[in-house]
Design a protein around this motif. Structure first.
Motif, short mmCIF file in Angstrom:
data_model
loop_
_atom_site.label_atom_id
_atom_site.label_comp_id
_atom_site.label_asym_id
_atom_site.label_seq_id
_atom_site.Cartn_x
_atom_site.Cartn_y
_atom_site.Cartn_z
N THR A 1 0.83 -1.20 0.00
CA THR A 1 0.00 0.00 0.00
C THR A 1 0.86 1.25 0.00
OG1 THR A 1 -1.93 -1.01 1.05
CG2 THR A 1 -1.61 1.34 1.42
N ILE A 2 1.88 1.28 0.85
CA ILE A 2 2.77 2.43 0.91
C ILE A 2 3.49 2.63 -0.42
CG2 ILE A 2 4.81 3.40 2.03
CD1 ILE A 2 2.35 3.44 3.78
N SER A 3 3.94 1.53 -1.02
CA SER A 3 4.65 1.63 -2.29
C SER A 3 3.74 2.18 -3.38
CB SER A 3 5.18 0.25 -2.69
OG SER A 3 6.14 -0.22 -1.76
N TYR A 4 2.50 1.74 -3.42
CA TYR A 4 1.57 2.21 -4.44
C TYR A 4 1.29 3.70 -4.25
CZ TYR A 4 -2.76 2.70 -7.15
OH TYR A 4 -3.72 3.12 -8.02
N TYR B 1 -7.87 0.48 -4.89
CA TYR B 1 -8.78 1.44 -4.25
C TYR B 1 -8.61 1.41 -2.73
CZ TYR B 1 -12.73 4.09 -2.65
OH TYR B 1 -13.49 5.03 -2.02
N ASP B 2 -8.62 0.22 -2.14
CA ASP B 2 -8.49 0.13 -0.69
C ASP B 2 -7.13 0.61 -0.21
OD1 ASP B 2 -11.06 -0.82 -0.41
OD2 ASP B 2 -10.47 -2.92 -0.50
N SER B 3 -6.10 0.47 -1.06
CA SER B 3 -4.79 0.98 -0.70
C SER B 3 -4.82 2.50 -0.60
CB SER B 3 -3.74 0.55 -1.73
OG SER B 3 -3.56 -0.86 -1.69
N ILE B 4 -5.48 3.15 -1.56
CA ILE B 4 -5.63 4.60 -1.50
C ILE B 4 -6.43 4.99 -0.26
CG2 ILE B 4 -6.64 6.60 -2.66
CD1 ILE B 4 -6.00 5.21 -5.32
N ALA B 5 -7.50 4.24 0.01
CA ALA B 5 -8.32 4.53 1.19
C ALA B 5 -7.52 4.38 2.47
CB ALA B 5 -9.55 3.62 1.21
N ASP B 6 -6.62 3.41 2.52
CA ASP B 6 -5.83 3.17 3.72
C ASP B 6 -4.90 4.33 4.05
OD1 ASP B 6 -6.68 0.87 4.89
OD2 ASP B 6 -4.88 -0.30 4.48
N GLY C 1 -5.14 21.53 2.76
CA GLY C 1 -4.12 21.20 1.77
C GLY C 1 -3.92 19.71 1.60
N TRP C 2 -3.91 18.95 2.72
CA TRP C 2 -3.67 17.51 2.61
C TRP C 2 -4.76 16.85 1.78
CZ3 TRP C 2 -5.73 12.76 3.13
CH2 TRP C 2 -4.85 11.67 3.12
N HIS C 3 -6.01 17.18 2.03
CA HIS C 3 -7.08 16.52 1.30
C HIS C 3 -7.11 16.96 -0.17
CE1 HIS C 3 -8.44 15.44 5.36
NE2 HIS C 3 -9.08 14.45 4.77
N ARG C 4 -6.60 18.13 -0.47
CA ARG C 4 -6.46 18.53 -1.88
C ARG C 4 -5.47 17.61 -2.59
NH1 ARG C 4 -6.52 24.65 -3.75
NH2 ARG C 4 -8.72 24.05 -3.76
N ILE C 5 -4.32 17.37 -1.97
CA ILE C 5 -3.32 16.46 -2.54
C ILE C 5 -3.90 15.06 -2.68
CG2 ILE C 5 -1.03 15.45 -2.26
CD1 ILE C 5 -0.97 18.43 -2.83
N TYR C 6 -4.64 14.63 -1.68
CA TYR C 6 -5.24 13.29 -1.67
C TYR C 6 -6.19 13.11 -2.85
CZ TYR C 6 -7.22 9.13 0.74
OH TYR C 6 -7.61 7.87 1.10
N LEU C 7 -7.02 14.10 -3.11
CA LEU C 7 -7.92 14.04 -4.27
C LEU C 7 -7.14 13.96 -5.58
CD1 LEU C 7 -10.65 16.65 -3.28
CD2 LEU C 7 -11.07 14.25 -3.79
N LEU C 8 -6.03 14.69 -5.67
CA LEU C 8 -5.23 14.65 -6.89
C LEU C 8 -4.59 13.28 -7.09
CD1 LEU C 8 -3.57 18.18 -6.69
CD2 LEU C 8 -5.26 17.40 -8.38
N LEU C 9 -4.21 12.61 -6.00
CA LEU C 9 -3.66 11.26 -6.12
C LEU C 9 -4.70 10.30 -6.68
CD1 LEU C 9 -1.45 10.62 -2.97
CD2 LEU C 9 -0.81 11.50 -5.21
N LEU C 10 -5.94 10.39 -6.18
CA LEU C 10 -6.98 9.53 -6.73
C LEU C 10 -7.20 9.85 -8.20
CD1 LEU C 10 -9.24 7.41 -6.38
CD2 LEU C 10 -10.79 9.31 -5.87
N LEU D 1 -10.01 0.08 -10.05
CA LEU D 1 -9.09 0.15 -8.92
C LEU D 1 -9.47 -0.87 -7.86
CD1 LEU D 1 -8.73 4.03 -8.40
CD2 LEU D 1 -7.14 2.48 -9.56
N LYS D 2 -10.77 -1.02 -7.63
CA LYS D 2 -11.24 -1.96 -6.60
C LYS D 2 -10.88 -3.40 -6.94
CE LYS D 2 -13.78 -2.88 -2.86
NZ LYS D 2 -13.41 -2.45 -1.51
N ASN D 3 -10.71 -3.69 -8.21
CA ASN D 3 -10.47 -5.07 -8.63
C ASN D 3 -9.04 -5.33 -9.09
OD1 ASN D 3 -13.24 -6.61 -8.70
ND2 ASN D 3 -13.66 -4.52 -9.36
N PHE D 4 -8.15 -4.35 -8.90
CA PHE D 4 -6.76 -4.52 -9.29
C PHE D 4 -5.93 -4.72 -8.03
CE2 PHE D 4 -3.76 -3.81 -12.86
CZ PHE D 4 -2.58 -3.93 -12.16
#
Length: 706
Positions: free
Chosen positions: A84-87, A148-153, A170-179, A136-139
């Motif tokens: 998860t961290i690596s992804y 998907y769950d890795s991003i959620a974690d 700011g953090w949640h803005r970056i988080y949305l961009l990652l998704l 994402l949920k199925n990969f």
């Protein structure tokens, strides 16, 4: 003044029913002092505030959420895998390839798609977004996790560092961009929940149908996220409208009257101006995984809600620009070391202040929220009273509905078309068939709560049977659907049973709770006495004014309640009782049904806490009624019920005051031989909540050094 001191005979009689002859007992479920930071929050929020100014549940929701955020590190969690961290780091590298944080400018621009309100998307746009989410949920990324769950974690890593402070934005803005990168650049639509708040019954919104988010009650079995299984092996759960609130226009507009970030971030002296405070409400309103910080991102609604909060922030930044204020340099000072501007933005190679960058703002582009009269040209929105609001939805194939075929003429391509399925090992996606017009017809703790989240009351009688809030006469439900009882009283509450990241009922034990409920002064029922052959309409036979010793002391300034506090014709109402782990991660909620007609009524419920067979556990228990009033806990201490903090320690000592199963908890109270006992065994009930009309804040001033 405490109402118990006004009527000691009433409450001593009520509590005396519970106590009977009780021997002194030790161990099992015992009261402990309130955690110090929770106590401090209650005191800070109410220091200069009268109980007549704001419903106590507003304060209660905010402080519990803040407590859970600030103490997340004290509770065990399901470990986050290396994969998860690596992804996440790979997604972050892709984002950084477009941005040089030292120079503060872009290298190249790819994420330039515009985010729209979800109801303005075309069907192909919506299905592209949801299909990418399901991909994402199925990969799989390894170690049993999917993308998907890795991003959620990742959200679990920042419960303390990206909440309750300026880094939240700011953090949640970056988080949305990652998704958005993970979705291949597909923009994350935003859910403007004001459109649903404006409805007579927000839970009837078209969003909670298979056309959009799927069903809003219980396990999600409809729509694009049907039959999802979350980490910990729990289905995706929702209980919309049982508590919390959607974003409303008053709060939205209040935030936009401010000019500096310091005024809209936590800690805030005025909850009305707190953007994070307004953000908390929909988390609680949707409930299920979305209501808990550790699991919130497991529901895709999380990202659409946060896209709206980010849009909200973008409007605030536009206001700053119009006043020649540079948003990028307006990062507020804070005493929280994790949220200071030059602290690392966990887990990214950025500083917190980088989240306020104008460059990241340029990647987060939004189409304006729809307005009247066109409402974005969306067939899912309507203009009523000069404001757009959501149309009512219904389950496909259901009766009733509006005659809206003409307005859907342009959607003919969708008629009879099965949605694309991308099922896999993580889920079995339902395929939805459309055979005609789209089925539109006729459902963190926050500092705010919508009065329509009633917990709830039962409209079994016609509307004019009780004096209640005025219904919106422009409701778009058909006549056949308008009489359907869709209130919370008829909706069972579905818990996730997630404890320390694992969903399993055997991890829980069940504690019996008694609720004693005093009739609220606003409750009026058209049940009249008959004297000399005539109805005496000036007399409500259930009113406590008719009974000596039960008369309420009506003061000029009553405790604050929600303006649209609902009273049902039948008198049935729910009082919710909730537990939150102090040294474990887990929330459980259930309700007792009380009778609002009677001067005083009582009921039972059983709520889950951590099973203590593997070690003692601590939890905090709270209860609240349908009008936003928090109930006072009375704990069994040395054989007597006494005021207590609501915090408890549960052990495996004997005699136990809980059951290892729900059935055992009931059997521990009720004994059935040839017939039922007249009353439960009081020695087995560790806590009673007094839901009375009180004139002081309900929290006992006790604290520990947690």
């Amino acid at each position: 003044m405490d109402m118990m001191s006004n009527r000691p005979g009433v409450w001593l009689l009520a509590i005396g029913i519970l106590v009977g002859v009780i021997a002194t007992v030790h161990g099992f479920v015992e009261p402990i002092p309130m955690p110090v930071n929770l106590d401090e929050c209650y005191q800070f929020r109410t220091r200069n505030l009268s109980i007549t100014a704001i419903p106590s549940q507003d304060i209660n929701m905010f402080c519990i959420t803040r407590f859970l955020y600030s103490t997340a590190h004290l509770r065990p969690q399901r470990p986050i895998s290396n994969e998860t961290i690596s992804y996440a780091q790979e997604l972050f590298r892709q984002l950084l390839s477009q941005y040089n944080p030292e120079k503060g400018h872009r290298v190249k621009r790819q994420l330039n798609n515009v985010r729209q309100e979800v109801r303005t998307l075309t069907r192909p746009q919506w299905e592209l977004f949801t299909n990418r989410i399901n991909m994402l949920k199925n990969f799989q990324v390894g170690n049993g996790m999917n993308r998907y769950d890795s991003i959620a974690d990742i959200h679990r890593l920042v419960v303390a560092s990206a909440h309750n402070g300026p880094n939240f934005l700011g953090w949640h803005r970056i988080y949305l961009l990652l998704l958005q990168i993970a979705l291949g650049g597909v923009p994350v639509p935003y859910w403007d929940s004001r459109f649903d708040f404006r409805m007579a019954e927000p839970t009837d919104s078209v969003l909670w149908t298979s056309e959009f988010f799927g069903n809003g009650f219980g396990s999600v079995t409809e729509g694009p996220f049907a039959n999802w299984v979350t980490p910990g092996n729990s289905p995706l759960i929702r209980n919309i409208g049982n508590d919390g609130t959607l974003v409303n226009d008053d709060g939205f507009n209040a935030v936009l009257t401010r000019t500096r970030h310091q005024e809209i971030v936590e800690p805030s002296n005025n909850p009305m101006f707190s953007l994070e405070g307004h953000h908390n409400g929909p988390h609680v309103w949707v409930d299920g995984q979305l209501s808990a910080p550790a699991t919130a991102a497991q529901d895709p609604v999380f990202f659409m809600h946060h896209s709206f909060i980010d849009y909200f922030w973008s409007l605030f930044r536009q206001r700053q620009a119009s006043l020649n204020i540079n948003s990028a340099t307006d990062y507020p000072p804070t005493n929280n070391p994790l949220q200071q501007p030059f602290a690392q933005m966990i887990p990214f190679n950025l500083r917190n202040f980088h989240g306020y960058s104008n460059y990241f703002a340029s990647l987060s582009r939004y189409a304006p929220s729809p307005t009247c009269p066109a409402c974005g040209g969306s067939q899912y929105l309507e203009c009523v009273g000069g404001m757009c609001r959501s149309r009512v939805g219904m389950t496909p194939g259901g009766g009733g509905g509006m005659a809206m075929a003409a307005s859907f003429a342009g959607m003919g391509a969708m008629s009879g078309m099965a949605r694309a399925s991308v099922g896999g090992p993580q889920r079995a996606r339902a395929t939805v068939q459309q055979t005609g017009p789209l089925a539109i017809g006729g459902r963190f703790r926050s500092a705010f709560r919508d009065p329509r989240t009633r917990m709830d009351t039962l409209p079994n009688a016609p509307e004019n049977r009780a004096r209640r809030s005025t219904r919106d006469t422009n409701d778009t439900r058909s006549s056949s659907n308008a009489n359907m009882d869709t209130s919370q009283i008829n909706r069972p509450y579905q818990n996730t049973f997630v404890l320390n990241g694992v969903a399993n009922a055997s991890l829980w034990a069940f504690v019996p709770v008694r609720v004693i409920f005093e009739r609220p002064p606003e409750a009026q029922f058209e049940s009249y006495l008959i004297q000399d052959g005539k109805l005496v309409k000036s007399s409500d036979m259930f009113s406590n004014k008719n009974y000596t010793g039960f008369t309420l002391e009506i003061r000029k300034k009553m405790p604050a309640t929600y303006k649209k506090c609902h009273v049902s014709g039948s008198g049935a109402s729910k009082v919710y009782v909730q537990t939150d782990g102090i040294d474990y991660s887990g929330r459980y909620k259930d309700y007792a049904v009380v009778d609002e007609r009677l001067p005083i009524s009582s009921s039972m419920t059983y709520v889950g806490v951590k099973n203590p067979t593997d070690g003692a556990a601590q939890f905090y228990m709270t209860a609240y009624d349908s009008c936003g009033r928090v109930c006072k806990p009375q704990c069994l201490i040395n054989g007597l019920y006494q005021p207590c903090s609501g915090a408890f320690r549960v052990t495996s000592s004997f005699p136990k005051m809980y059951g290892l199963t729900f059935e055992d908890a009931i059997k521990g109270i009720w004994k059935k031989g040839e017939g039922l006992n007249v009353d439960p065994n009081g020695a087995g009930i560790p806590v009673t909540f007094l839901c009375e009309i009180q004139y002081s804040w309900p929290w006992t001033q006790q604290s520990s050094q947690l």
